[in-house]
Design a protein around this motif. Structure first.
Motif, PDB file in Angstrom:
ATOM      1  N   LEU A  79       0.825  -1.118   0.061  1.00 27.19           N
ATOM      2  CA  LEU A  79       0.113   0.005  -0.061  1.00 27.19           C
ATOM      3  C   LEU A  79       0.859   1.290  -0.047  1.00 27.19           C
ATOM      4  O   LEU A  79       0.523   2.285  -0.823  1.00 27.19           O
ATOM      5  CB  LEU A  79      -0.914  -0.040   1.128  1.00 27.19           C
ATOM      6  CG  LEU A  79      -2.235  -0.922   1.265  1.00 27.19           C
ATOM      7  CD1 LEU A  79      -2.913  -1.031   2.362  1.00 27.19           C
ATOM      8  CD2 LEU A  79      -3.184  -0.309  -0.037  1.00 27.19           C
ATOM      9  N   ARG A 133       2.184   1.965  -3.219  1.00 34.64           N
ATOM     10  CA  ARG A 133       1.109   2.397  -4.256  1.00 34.64           C
ATOM     11  C   ARG A 133       0.891   4.045  -4.325  1.00 34.64           C
ATOM     12  O   ARG A 133       0.376   4.894  -4.893  1.00 34.64           O
ATOM     13  CB  ARG A 133      -0.215   1.657  -4.054  1.00 34.64           C
ATOM     14  CG  ARG A 133      -0.357   0.480  -4.555  1.00 34.64           C
ATOM     15  CD  ARG A 133      -1.309  -0.322  -4.120  1.00 34.64           C
ATOM     16  NE  ARG A 133      -0.954  -1.809  -4.042  1.00 34.64           N
ATOM     17  CZ  ARG A 133      -1.400  -2.564  -5.103  1.00 34.64           C
ATOM     18  NH1 ARG A 133      -2.328  -2.216  -5.820  1.00 34.64           N
ATOM     19  NH2 ARG A 133      -0.924  -3.970  -5.289  1.00 34.64           N
ATOM     20  N   MET A 134       1.110   4.572  -2.784  1.00 31.29           N
ATOM     21  CA  MET A 134       0.931   5.861  -2.351  1.00 31.29           C
ATOM     22  C   MET A 134       2.116   6.809  -2.532  1.00 31.29           C
ATOM     23  O   MET A 134       2.100   8.010  -2.864  1.00 31.29           O
ATOM     24  CB  MET A 134       0.864   5.944  -0.797  1.00 31.29           C
ATOM     25  CG  MET A 134      -0.689   5.452  -0.358  1.00 31.29           C
ATOM     26  SD  MET A 134      -2.144   6.278  -0.994  1.00 31.29           S
ATOM     27  CE  MET A 134      -1.720   7.979  -0.203  1.00 31.29           C
ATOM     28  N   ALA A 135       3.581   6.157  -2.954  1.00 35.78           N
ATOM     29  CA  ALA A 135       4.444   6.977  -2.807  1.00 35.78           C
ATOM     30  C   ALA A 135       4.731   7.611  -4.092  1.00 35.78           C
ATOM     31  O   ALA A 135       4.297   7.252  -5.308  1.00 35.78           O
ATOM     32  CB  ALA A 135       5.627   5.989  -2.967  1.00 35.78           C
TER      33      ALA A 135
END
Lengths: 132, 384
Positions: free
Chosen positions: B329, B332-334
């Motif tokens: 997760l 996916r945010m980075a």
């Protein structure tokens, strides 16, 4: 925290579930993840008090937010206590305690009520701004 | 490409199982658990900036730029990293004038420190089968956290079974936990206590009170000659991260028998990081660390999977660099995601198993992926 009419305040703890971890690694936050994460385990006494059966949906409301999940019964759970897998769903309800560590066994006060709605879709609990 | 079967070590959890056999191509293994399979059999990953594939050097350069430009950078994680990567991460943090922030709650770090200094008794995992006669899992569910713990190192690794072949004859499996689980149902006896009641339960044992479950637990340990307590994060949570009641309990119970404590650490190499940062003070709460932070490097951990959503919102996602073996997760945010090789598959390195035993990883397949250590050192060079 005060319970609304028909609701009960329960102490909810979280626990690690390897199947959630596997679902996340295999297909991201999809149906398999939702099936394992969007649940709460209640004691038989609390299920009776709430008037819900296994598989019914319940609304969980905490200061941080509100979601609808599926109710399951845990045989040895104590009255007043419930548990959820550590997931984006339980994270959604968890308070922003600045002194809180990043670990599984978080305890939080949650109001539980019967709900005639669908369970909350993962899109609602995902952090905003993610890539594919 | 490797064509014959070779043995390797899994870096999926702190069991560090050393009997994994790779038979030929990537994707064919024996003895891997579900956690190891998900790790070893995942599709190869590519470096990303803002979700778009980029050359590796561009991603490394962008990571160095973010950290170099940040007024309050934070480096977080490193518990799922080799010792060499941890040293590189600590070196990078030092260059930026920082300590590494690690995800562990203080309890297991304190218990591990006491064990390392010889102030709490312990044992190696290979001393347990056929010797220990009482196994206590406290605040941990190995089925989910360390899937081969029971079969490779403890209960199911005993050789002398009952005639039906189901239950080892000379050992009792016991748990103390705040909830029922498939694992607790295997245990005879099991002590299901209320969440947060661990200190009361322990006090009942120390004072030999009339509390029934505490008395039963004391009797059980008193009947044993070699008891091993596997303490997990749940025990720390139940005690509010205060290790003192548990330490007093161990010092009472060790009288008259061999007793060992083994910490069920979360990351595959948490023990090494505890040792490397032994002078780094207590882990700092993540929420406080994020105040004012304008650049975050997360390596070998997934805070978005663990943090309350309201705290996760404080992560400066636009200046988030994620270095990981999997597309979790946080990846996916980075803003910048840099995939790294898996120790024991793509790259070599070393680690400490949960019982403190040193383990070496070898690379057993050809890979284009750099090790986490190499990526962290490249970012450090990019800062100069």
């Amino acid at each position: 925290m005060t319970a609304a009419s028909g609701g009960h305040i329960l102490t909810v703890t979280t626990f690690e579930d390897i199947h959630l971890w596997l679902a996340l690694h295999k297909e991201g936050v999809g149906d398999a993840y939702r099936k394992r994460a969007c649940i709460i385990f209640l004691s038989a006494v609390d299920m009776k008090k709430l008037g819900v059966n296994r598989g019914d949906n319940v609304r969980l409301t905490a200061e941080a937010g509100s979601i609808v999940v599926e109710a399951r019964q845990e045989q040895e759970a104590k009255e007043g206590y419930a548990s959820m897998p550590l997931s984006l769903y339980s994270n959604y309800l968890a308070p922003a305690d600045e002194d809180e560590g990043v670990h599984a066994g978080r305890r939080m006060q949650v109001e539980v009520m019967p709900a005639g709605e669908e369970t909350t879709p993962p899109e609602k609990v995902l952090p905003e701004g993610r890539h594919a | 490409m490797t064509t014959s079967a070779v043995s390797t070590v899994c870096s999926g959890c702190s069991c560090l199982c050393d009997d994994i056999e790779q038979g030929g191509d990537r994707g064919r293994y024996a003895n891997l658990c579900g956690r190891g399979t998900a790790l070893f059999c995942a599709d190869p990953l590519k470096p990303l900036i803002a979700g778009t594939e980029v050359p590796l050097q561009k991603a490394i350069g962008e990571a160095a730029r973010i950290l170099g430009a940040a007024k309050m950078p934070v480096i977080y994680g490193l518990e799922n990293s080799t010792t060499e990567a941890q040293e590189a991460g600590i070196g990078l943090a030092g260059k930026l004038g920082l300590d590494v922030d690690m995800p562990s709650a203080p309890f297991l770090e304190e218990i591990t420190g006491l064990i390392s200094r010889g102030e709490l008794p312990t044992c190696r995992l290979d001393e347990i089968p056929d010797k220990a006669d009482l196994l206590v899992y406290w605040g941990s569910n190995p089925v989910h956290t360390h899937p081969r713990h029971l079969s490779k190192f403890t209960y199911y690794s005993y050789t002398d079974y009952d005639p039906a072949g189901w239950v080892p004859k000379k050992v009792k499996l016991c748990c103390v936990d705040a909830r029922e689980s498939e694992f607790s149902r295997l245990c005879r006896p099991r002590f299901i206590i209320k969440p947060g009641e661990d200190a009361t339960f322990i006090r009942g044992v120390l004072e030999e009170s009339e509390r029934e479950d505490s008395r039963q637990f004391l009797d059980l340990v008193n009947e044993s000659s070699f008891c091993v307590i596997f303490c997990g994060g749940g025990l720390g949570d139940g005690l509010g991260q205060d290790s003192e009641p548990f330490v007093r309990l161990v010092r009472k119970l060790v009288q008259g028998r061999r007793l060992a404590v083994v910490p069920m650490v979360a990351g595959f190499n948490s023990r090494s990081l505890y040792q490397l940062r032994k002078d780094g003070g207590a882990p700092r709460p993540f929420g406080r660390r994020m105040e004012g932070s304008d650049g975050l490097l997360v390596s070998g951990w997934d805070p978005y999977a663990c943090l309350p959503r309201s705290l996760a919102g404080r992560i400066p996602a636009g200046n988030l660099v994620c270095i990981d073996r999997s597309y979790n997760l946080t990846a996916r945010m980075a803003h910048v995601f840099i995939p790294v090789g898996i120790p024991g598959l793509d790259c070599a390195g070393s680690a400490l198993r949960m019982d403190g035993t040193p383990v070496q990883f070898q690379a057993v397949t050809e890979s284009d992926l750099l090790s986490e250590e190499a990526v962290l050192r490249s970012i450090l060079e990019g800062l100069a």
